[in-house]
Design a protein around this motif. Structure first.
Motif, PDB file in Angstrom:
ATOM      1  N   GLY A  71      31.686  27.836  -8.880  1.00 33.70           N
ATOM      2  CA  GLY A  71      30.785  27.722 -10.020  1.00 33.70           C
ATOM      3  C   GLY A  71      30.653  26.292 -10.510  1.00 33.70           C
ATOM      4  N   PHE A  72      31.710  25.477 -10.371  1.00 39.09           N
ATOM      5  CA  PHE A  72      31.638  24.072 -10.750  1.00 39.09           C
ATOM      6  C   PHE A  72      30.590  23.338  -9.916  1.00 39.09           C
ATOM      7  N   PHE A  73      30.553  23.665  -8.632  1.00 39.16           N
ATOM      8  CA  PHE A  73      29.615  22.985  -7.743  1.00 39.16           C
ATOM      9  C   PHE A  73      28.165  23.370  -8.068  1.00 39.16           C
ATOM     10  N   PHE A  74      27.935  24.628  -8.414  1.00 39.70           N
ATOM     11  CA  PHE A  74      26.593  25.041  -8.832  1.00 39.70           C
ATOM     12  C   PHE A  74      26.205  24.340 -10.137  1.00 39.70           C
ATOM     13  N   ARG A  75      27.146  24.243 -11.049  1.00 41.73           N
ATOM     14  CA  ARG A  75      26.857  23.558 -12.315  1.00 41.73           C
ATOM     15  C   ARG A  75      26.510  22.094 -12.073  1.00 41.73           C
ATOM     16  N   TYR A  79      22.875  20.326 -12.843  1.00 38.87           N
ATOM     17  CA  TYR A  79      22.846  19.155 -13.730  1.00 38.87           C
ATOM     18  C   TYR A  79      22.129  17.987 -13.057  1.00 38.87           C
ATOM     19  N   TYR A  80      22.506  17.709 -11.809  1.00 41.30           N
ATOM     20  CA  TYR A  80      21.899  16.608 -11.067  1.00 41.30           C
ATOM     21  C   TYR A  80      20.433  16.870 -10.766  1.00 41.30           C
ATOM     22  N   VAL A  81      20.124  18.055 -10.278  1.00 38.94           N
ATOM     23  CA  VAL A  81      18.762  18.364  -9.833  1.00 38.94           C
ATOM     24  C   VAL A  81      17.794  18.420 -11.006  1.00 38.94           C
ATOM     25  N   ILE A  82      18.187  19.048 -12.101  1.00 41.43           N
ATOM     26  CA  ILE A  82      17.279  19.197 -13.242  1.00 41.43           C
ATOM     27  C   ILE A  82      16.956  17.838 -13.854  1.00 41.43           C
ATOM     28  N   LEU A  83      17.971  17.012 -14.097  1.00 44.97           N
ATOM     29  CA  LEU A  83      17.714  15.690 -14.692  1.00 44.97           C
ATOM     30  C   LEU A  83      16.903  14.807 -13.740  1.00 44.97           C
ATOM     31  N   ALA A  84      17.242  14.843 -12.454  1.00 42.32           N
ATOM     32  CA  ALA A  84      16.501  14.030 -11.489  1.00 42.32           C
ATOM     33  C   ALA A  84      15.049  14.488 -11.371  1.00 42.32           C
ATOM     34  N   ASN A 140      31.130   7.103  -8.333  1.00 40.45           N
ATOM     35  CA  ASN A 140      31.892   8.282  -8.744  1.00 40.45           C
ATOM     36  C   ASN A 140      31.372   8.862 -10.053  1.00 40.45           C
ATOM     37  N   SER A 141      30.055   8.752 -10.212  1.00 38.57           N
ATOM     38  CA  SER A 141      29.361   9.394 -11.331  1.00 38.57           C
ATOM     39  C   SER A 141      27.971   9.780 -10.852  1.00 38.57           C
ATOM     40  N   PHE A 142      27.249  10.511 -11.695  1.00 38.96           N
ATOM     41  CA  PHE A 142      25.899  10.947 -11.327  1.00 38.96           C
ATOM     42  C   PHE A 142      24.834   9.896 -11.646  1.00 38.96           C
ATOM     43  N   LEU A 143      25.236   8.785 -12.264  1.00 37.11           N
ATOM     44  CA  LEU A 143      24.247   7.772 -12.658  1.00 37.11           C
ATOM     45  C   LEU A 143      23.467   7.205 -11.466  1.00 37.11           C
ATOM     46  N   PRO A 144      24.101   6.857 -10.331  1.00 39.29           N
ATOM     47  CA  PRO A 144      23.302   6.339  -9.203  1.00 39.29           C
ATOM     48  C   PRO A 144      22.324   7.352  -8.632  1.00 39.29           C
ATOM     49  N   LEU A 145      22.572   8.626  -8.869  1.00 45.12           N
ATOM     50  CA  LEU A 145      21.701   9.662  -8.334  1.00 45.12           C
ATOM     51  C   LEU A 145      20.572  10.021  -9.294  1.00 45.12           C
ATOM     52  N   ILE A 146      20.774   9.796 -10.590  1.00 47.07           N
ATOM     53  CA  ILE A 146      19.813  10.245 -11.599  1.00 47.07           C
ATOM     54  C   ILE A 146      18.956   9.106 -12.129  1.00 47.07           C
ATOM     55  N   VAL A 147      19.573   7.961 -12.452  1.00 42.88           N
ATOM     56  CA  VAL A 147      18.834   6.863 -13.091  1.00 42.88           C
ATOM     57  C   VAL A 147      17.662   6.369 -12.251  1.00 42.88           C
ATOM     58  N   PRO A 148      17.814   6.163 -10.921  1.00 41.83           N
ATOM     59  CA  PRO A 148      16.642   5.711 -10.142  1.00 41.83           C
ATOM     60  C   PRO A 148      15.475   6.694 -10.177  1.00 41.83           C
ATOM     61  N   MET A 149      15.747   7.961 -10.435  1.00 45.58           N
ATOM     62  CA  MET A 149      14.666   8.945 -10.493  1.00 45.58           C
ATOM     63  C   MET A 149      13.769   8.741 -11.712  1.00 45.58           C
ATOM     64  N   PHE A 150      14.252   8.017 -12.724  1.00 42.23           N
ATOM     65  CA  PHE A 150      13.458   7.742 -13.912  1.00 42.23           C
ATOM     66  C   PHE A 150      12.605   6.482 -13.750  1.00 42.23           C
TER      67      PHE A 150
END
Length: 280
Positions: A71-75, A79-84, A140-150
């Motif tokens: 369930g952690f992995f789905f969460r 989190y990553y997919v929706i924000l991106a 080791n955070s979601f910032l490199p995966l999410i911030v460029p999407m903005f």
């Protein structure tokens, strides 16, 4: 004779389409049915249908890997997919509106530069981006995966540009006469009218981010931060026995969000693709 030939051609066409469809769907069906088999039965028999349907693999898979429940992995994935996806949709729409409606210096030059970025393989920019994000302390955070999407994605920017260019310019001129500025024209007129392109972008970006493996592999090191794509790899252990049943069970569950979105927005997806670039 003509009628017979027409029916013969139609029959051959449908047989070919059915066989091709079965060929495309068979790997997914094999994974789904294998998730109900025991590990010894998965590769021990050529039968697609299991002898006995069991849910043991789903129980083991949901318990997780390495002490982390699945369930952690789905969460993490949601989190990553929706924000991106949100960042991609809104930033790409803003950039597309600028290229389609606003005149500025060297507009064509910057548009060509944006198109050129679509031709660069990700492997070319992978190392420079990793060095940049490492120096920023974002690894080791979601910032490199999410911030460029903005910052807008070239493919979706190009898609929306073609859609906006199909809208009559008179709509903008009428809004200007009524006292609307650029922001109100975009938010009140342009953005609602390009809803088919918005939904198309949302669906494709959700698919691509949900299936993304390389990005999380580069920037996420802690198991509690892993997405579903990385977590599925953890079931394979070359040193010991691989839990194929648990892997296939969680792989089947990972298809559920994609399947639901595709079924729910299929009509909008087709509309968005078929109307892109048509003049109004």
């Amino acid at each position: 004779m003509r009628r017979t030939q027409r029916w013969l051609n139609l029959g051959i066409y449908h047989v070919f389409i059915i066989l091709f469809g079965v060929l495309m769907v068979y790997p997914v069906l094999w994974m789904v049915f294998s998730s109900f088999k025991e590990n010894t039965e998965i590769f021990g028999t050529a039968s697609l249908i299991p002898r006995h349907f069991k849910l043991d693999a789903y129980v083991r898979g949901w318990q997780g890997v390495g002490g982390v429940p699945f369930g952690f992995f789905f969460r993490n994935s949601f989190y990553y997919v929706i924000l991106a996806t949100i960042g991609t949709v809104f930033s790409s729409a803003v950039v597309a509106y600028g290229f389609a409606r606003i005149k500025f210096f060297a507009k064509n030059f910057w548009f060509v530069c944006m198109l050129l970025t679509m031709m660069l393989p990700y492997q070319v920019v992978m190392i420079p981006q990793f060095i940049l994000f490492f120096k920023l302390g974002w690894v080791n955070s979601f910032l490199p995966l999410i911030v460029p999407m903005f910052c807008g994605q070239p493919f979706f920017v190009f898609l929306m540009i073609q859609f906006i260019r199909g809208l009559p310019v008179e709509l903008d001129e009428s809004a200007k006469i009524d006292g609307c500025g650029r922001f109100r024209i975009f938010s009140k007129i342009i953005f609602p009218l390009i809803s088919p392109a918005i939904i198309t972008t949302t669906i494709f970006q959700f698919y691509w981010r949900w299936d993304d493996f390389l990005g999380p592999l580069l920037y996420l090191n802690k198991p509690r931060l892993y997405t579903v794509s990385l977590a599925l790899r953890m079931f394979a252990d070359p040193a010991t026995a691989t839990d194929w049943g648990g892997m296939f069970a969680m792989g089947t569950l990972s298809l559920v969000p994609i399947f639901i979105i595709f079924i729910s927005f299929q009509r909008y997806l087709v509309e968005g693709i078929s109307t892109t670039g048509l003049k109004g």
